[in-house]
Design a protein around this motif. Structure first.
Motif, PDB file in Angstrom:
ATOM      1  N   ILE A  60       0.864  -1.186   0.000  1.00 16.34           N
ATOM      2  CA  ILE A  60       0.000   0.000   0.000  1.00 16.34           C
ATOM      3  C   ILE A  60       0.901   1.236   0.000  1.00 16.34           C
ATOM      4  O   ILE A  60       1.800   1.359   0.833  1.00 16.34           O
ATOM      5  CB  ILE A  60      -0.911   0.044   1.249  1.00 16.34           C
ATOM      6  CG1 ILE A  60      -1.722  -1.248   1.402  1.00 16.34           C
ATOM      7  CG2 ILE A  60      -1.810   1.278   1.185  1.00 16.34           C
ATOM      8  CD1 ILE A  60      -2.900  -1.396   0.477  1.00 16.34           C
ATOM      9  N   SER A  61       0.633   2.143  -0.924  1.00 18.11           N
ATOM     10  CA  SER A  61       1.429   3.374  -0.995  1.00 18.11           C
ATOM     11  C   SER A  61       1.145   4.270   0.203  1.00 18.11           C
ATOM     12  O   SER A  61       0.060   4.235   0.777  1.00 18.11           O
ATOM     13  CB  SER A  61       1.072   4.152  -2.264  1.00 18.11           C
ATOM     14  OG  SER A  61       1.486   3.456  -3.400  1.00 18.11           O
ATOM     15  N   TYR A  62       2.133   5.085   0.525  1.00 15.96           N
ATOM     16  CA  TYR A  62       1.880   6.161   1.484  1.00 15.96           C
ATOM     17  C   TYR A  62       0.931   7.161   0.833  1.00 15.96           C
ATOM     18  O   TYR A  62       1.073   7.487  -0.348  1.00 15.96           O
ATOM     19  CB  TYR A  62       3.172   6.898   1.808  1.00 15.96           C
ATOM     20  CG  TYR A  62       4.148   6.141   2.682  1.00 15.96           C
ATOM     21  CD1 TYR A  62       4.119   6.288   4.062  1.00 15.96           C
ATOM     22  CD2 TYR A  62       5.107   5.320   2.126  1.00 15.96           C
ATOM     23  CE1 TYR A  62       5.019   5.620   4.869  1.00 15.96           C
ATOM     24  CE2 TYR A  62       6.020   4.637   2.924  1.00 15.96           C
ATOM     25  CZ  TYR A  62       5.979   4.788   4.295  1.00 15.96           C
ATOM     26  OH  TYR A  62       6.864   4.129   5.095  1.00 15.96           O
ATOM     27  N   SER A  63      -0.029   7.673   1.596  1.00 16.47           N
ATOM     28  CA  SER A  63      -0.901   8.713   1.045  1.00 16.47           C
ATOM     29  C   SER A  63      -0.877   9.968   1.909  1.00 16.47           C
ATOM     30  O   SER A  63      -1.640  10.894   1.669  1.00 16.47           O
ATOM     31  CB  SER A  63      -2.337   8.188   0.906  1.00 16.47           C
ATOM     32  OG  SER A  63      -2.883   7.922   2.191  1.00 16.47           O
ATOM     33  N   GLY A  64      -0.003  10.001   2.925  1.00 18.66           N
ATOM     34  CA  GLY A  64       0.001  11.133   3.851  1.00 18.66           C
ATOM     35  C   GLY A  64       1.123  12.123   3.586  1.00 18.66           C
ATOM     36  O   GLY A  64       1.894  11.997   2.634  1.00 18.66           O
ATOM     37  N   ASP A  65       1.198  13.096   4.487  1.00 19.83           N
ATOM     38  CA  ASP A  65       2.143  14.197   4.337  1.00 19.83           C
ATOM     39  C   ASP A  65       3.529  13.753   4.819  1.00 19.83           C
ATOM     40  O   ASP A  65       3.681  13.368   5.982  1.00 19.83           O
ATOM     41  CB  ASP A  65       1.640  15.382   5.179  1.00 19.83           C
ATOM     42  CG  ASP A  65       2.445  16.648   4.948  1.00 19.83           C
ATOM     43  OD1 ASP A  65       3.606  16.536   4.482  1.00 19.83           O
ATOM     44  OD2 ASP A  65       1.926  17.740   5.238  1.00 19.83           O
ATOM     45  N   PRO A  66       4.541  13.830   3.958  1.00 19.66           N
ATOM     46  CA  PRO A  66       5.881  13.375   4.364  1.00 19.66           C
ATOM     47  C   PRO A  66       6.478  14.214   5.497  1.00 19.66           C
ATOM     48  O   PRO A  66       7.397  13.757   6.173  1.00 19.66           O
ATOM     49  CB  PRO A  66       6.712  13.508   3.082  1.00 19.66           C
ATOM     50  CG  PRO A  66       5.967  14.465   2.222  1.00 19.66           C
ATOM     51  CD  PRO A  66       4.520  14.301   2.570  1.00 19.66           C
ATOM     52  N   GLN A  67       5.941  15.432   5.707  1.00 21.35           N
ATOM     53  CA  GLN A  67       6.459  16.255   6.799  1.00 21.35           C
ATOM     54  C   GLN A  67       5.942  15.772   8.155  1.00 21.35           C
ATOM     55  O   GLN A  67       6.529  16.077   9.182  1.00 21.35           O
ATOM     56  CB  GLN A  67       6.048  17.730   6.604  1.00 21.35           C
ATOM     57  CG  GLN A  67       6.640  18.375   5.380  1.00 21.35           C
ATOM     58  CD  GLN A  67       8.154  18.190   5.308  1.00 21.35           C
ATOM     59  OE1 GLN A  67       8.671  17.641   4.339  1.00 21.35           O
ATOM     60  NE2 GLN A  67       8.856  18.621   6.358  1.00 21.35           N
TER      61      GLN A  67
END
Lengths: 279, 391
Positions: A60-67
């Motif tokens: 599953i890909s990340y879908s959130g804010d990398p910060q």
């Protein structure tokens, strides 16, 4: 000195679960314990292997804010046994995580250029971390355009966020649906058709593309027609995946392994193989 | 395995009794000794208690889709070509537990599966199989991520190689440069000599561990006549091989012909049974299965060999990416001979001939390559292929 085993999941907890669409849920989970806590600990475009204990594991890909390094965000459509089990987890439940794996959207290389983000359906989820970063570092980029297509107005993912981005004056957000119903007054048609109308300088544009394979093929053709260089187009591929570390052979696409060489590819590396059926 | 430290390791001669001492010595040092033996009408690899378990006087007759054991007119211990087994079943077992988990309070604890305590000793590893192990080493150990189960089994393994005195009916190792002489990463390499009442082995030492073991065995120094005789045997085997693959250009040929009509033709014969991938000594694809008890208190993940010939292999969103036998055969053959080079730096084929012998309908990979080479058409993949060739 014991060597770490890349097949061993770490146990983490669900922090929050949110319903996005009838079968699509977003899970916020604790990062793996070996991930940095106070710095970006994944790159937009990367993915994790998530385990529902006793059921199985899926990429599953990340879908959130990398910060926001204190939580890892994944948006999951319940289609099979594992993804359904994952979407039923509640805050406090445990799951297994291995990652981050895979390549990243080339956001540093795109600095100073126009950026065209083209997403289809759930393909918006792997692109959302890139959008967050583009907007957080807006001054580093030229024109930023997001073109998003989905089946119907009821299938629009992250709708409130799209509306928020659309209100900004420094981003061009266009949404199209295949089939209009009810009070839809936006574009109707497939997302590649929006490319011809978008405002970007093809000679200095980087394109990030994610969606169903057929959508990406047509998007690629429209981008070529518009004059975007093959080497400036990146797309995220999907294949069956079991190990995520290049050892199980499942995710082969032509000469590449999607887990190792992708999932984000420069399109000239895939171009000879995309037209081959059932490769 | 390290090459022997000093160069003074001239070949030795070991008798059949000395061979028993080799097995004894390996067992004394704690190795699990595995080698060829006869079971179910085939040469298989299994635990060896003594030299008597080896297939003495047994030969084989192999052709496309055909395998029979035969009786030789001598007492050779290694007078046959490779059978359906390969060493991958010990370095990467067909079914392997990766980990288990147990619910503890409101959490879960993951426990790695126990690792084997006993190091492996392989007896009778052929040249093509040494190459196959080297290829799997690159897959499992040579990338960014190391496969731990393979690593723990491979690291301590002791390898007794055997050069081939007989070419199998489907062998083409000479054209792949992998045999019939045992070359590469071995501890000891034997050539069996059965001639005019003589029966012994010319032994080449390939590592310090090999030299240590040899020092414990009753042997004599090999004479130049012994060595010449061993060379003649291997040369005769090389000369008697009936099949071949081109050494160069197969990758470009296949990637330029991904829509060649031959794929339709072979798909009409292929049963998509996966035999070729199971017997191939380099095919490494695997899948995982999770299980749990009824209360989900304990769960486990098991890895098992998988094959690109199953429809589940490339399952994605409700269907297989490769729904047709044509696509699955093409995936297997282009991976083996072409894209393996992109992925792991060498061809995935060693020329052992197993996929030809064990194909129930006798599909011959060398014949399929020849058919495409006879009428090539540039249909796809060519830009990338050319670009890569210039790298």
């Amino acid at each position: 000195m014991p060597m770490s085993d890349p097949m061993l999941p770490q146990v983490v907890r669900v922090l929050r679960r949110r319903r996005e669409l009838p079968e699509v849920w977003t899970l916020e989970i604790e990062p793996a314990s070996d991930a940095a806590a106070d710095a970006p600990n994944f790159e937009p475009g990367q993915f994790n292997m998530l385990t529902a204990f006793g059921v199985g594991e899926v990429p599953i890909s990340y879908s959130g804010d990398p910060q926001r390094s204190q939580r890892w965000v994944h948006t999951i459509r319940a289609v099979g046994a594992v993804s359904t089990a994952l979407t039923r987890l509640r805050a406090g439940d445990v799951l297994g995580v291995r990652g981050p794996f895979g390549s990243a959207w080339p956001l540093a290389a795109a600095e100073g250029r126009d950026v065209l983000v083209v997403a289809g359906g759930l393909g918006l989820a792997p692109l959302r971390p890139a959008i967050y970063r583009l907007l957080a570092q807006r001054r580093r980029y030229g024109r930023v355009t997001l073109l998003y297509g989905t089946r119907s107005p009821d299938d629009i993912l992250f709708r409130r966020e799209l509306e928020r981005w659309r209100r900004r004056l420094d981003v061009d957000v266009q949404v199209t649906v295949d089939h209009a119903v009810g009070d839809w007054h936006g574009h109707v048609g497939v997302v590649p058709a929006l490319i011809a109308r978008a405002d970007f300088d093809p000679a200095r544009t980087s394109a990030l593309v994610c969606g169903p394979e057929v959508m990406m093929r047509f998007t690629l053709a429209a981008l070529r027609t518009a004059g975007v260089a093959e080497t400036a187009i990146h797309l995220s591929m999907e294949r069956n995946m079991k190990c995520a570390v290049g050892l199980c052979g499942h995710c082969q696409f032509g000469p590449t392994l999607v887990c190792r060489d992708g999932a984000v590819y420069r399109s000239d590396l895939l171009a000879p193989y995309l037209p081959i059926r059932e490769l | 395995m390290n090459p022997p430290a000093d160069a003074d390791v001239s070949p030795a001669v070991l008798t059949v009794d000395g061979f028993q001492c080799l097995i004894d010595e390996l067992q004394r040092r704690g190795y699990r000794v595995i080698g060829p033996t006869v079971a179910d009408g085939a040469i298989v690899y299994d635990d060896l208690a003594s030299v008597d378990a080896l297939p003495r006087g047994v030969g084989d007759a192999q052709d496309a889709g055909r395998y029979r054991l035969t009786r030789r007119d001598d007492e050779a211990l290694f007078g046959y070509a490779v059978g359906p087994h390969s060493w991958k079943r010990f370095l990467n077992p067909p079914r392997l537990k990766l980990w288990s988990s147990r619910r503890e309070g409101d959490g879960v604890r993951v426990e790695p599966a126990p690792e084997p305590r006993q190091p492996l000793a392989f007896i009778g590893v052929r040249g093509c199989e040494l190459r196959a192990i080297a290829i799997q080493d690159r897959v499992f150990l040579g990338g960014r991520y190391v496969d731990r189960p393979y690593d723990v089994r491979r690291r301590g393994a002791f390898i007794v190689a055997v050069s081939c005195g007989t070419a199998g009916g489907t062998c083409f190792c000479t054209s792949m440069g992998s045999g019939p002489r045992a070359q590469g990463d071995f501890d000891l390499a034997l050539t069996e000599i059965v001639d005019a009442g003589e029966h012994h082995f010319v032994v080449e030492v390939g590592s310090d561990a090999g030299r240590e073991i040899m020092a414990q065995l009753p042997s004599r120094d090999a004479t130049s006549a012994d060595c010449r005789q061993a060379e003649r045997i291997v040369a005769a085997t090389a000369a008697s091989m009936g099949r071949s693959l081109p050494a160069e250009g197969v990758r470009e040929l296949l990637l330029d012909n991904l829509d060649h009509p031959r794929w339709d033709q072979v798909a009409e014969r292929c049963l998509s049974c996966a035999n070729c991938t199971m017997v191939c000594p380099t095919c490494f694809c695997s899948s995982v299965e999770d299980s749990s008890d009824l209360a989900s208190e304990e769960t486990a993940r098991e890895r098992r060999w998988d094959s690109c010939f199953t429809t589940d292999f490339a399952y994605l969103h409700g269907g297989s990416v490769r729904a047709t036998t044509r696509a699955r055969y093409r995936q297997w053959m282009t991976h083996k001979l072409a894209t393996w080079i992109d992925q792991f730096g060498s061809s995935g084929c060693v020329g052992c001939g197993r996929c030809i012998t064990w194909c129930p309908v006798g599909i011959d990979i060398t014949e399929e390559v020849r058919a495409i080479a006879a009428a090539p058409a540039r249909t796809g993949g060519s830009d990338h292929a050319d670009g890569h060739a210039q790298d």
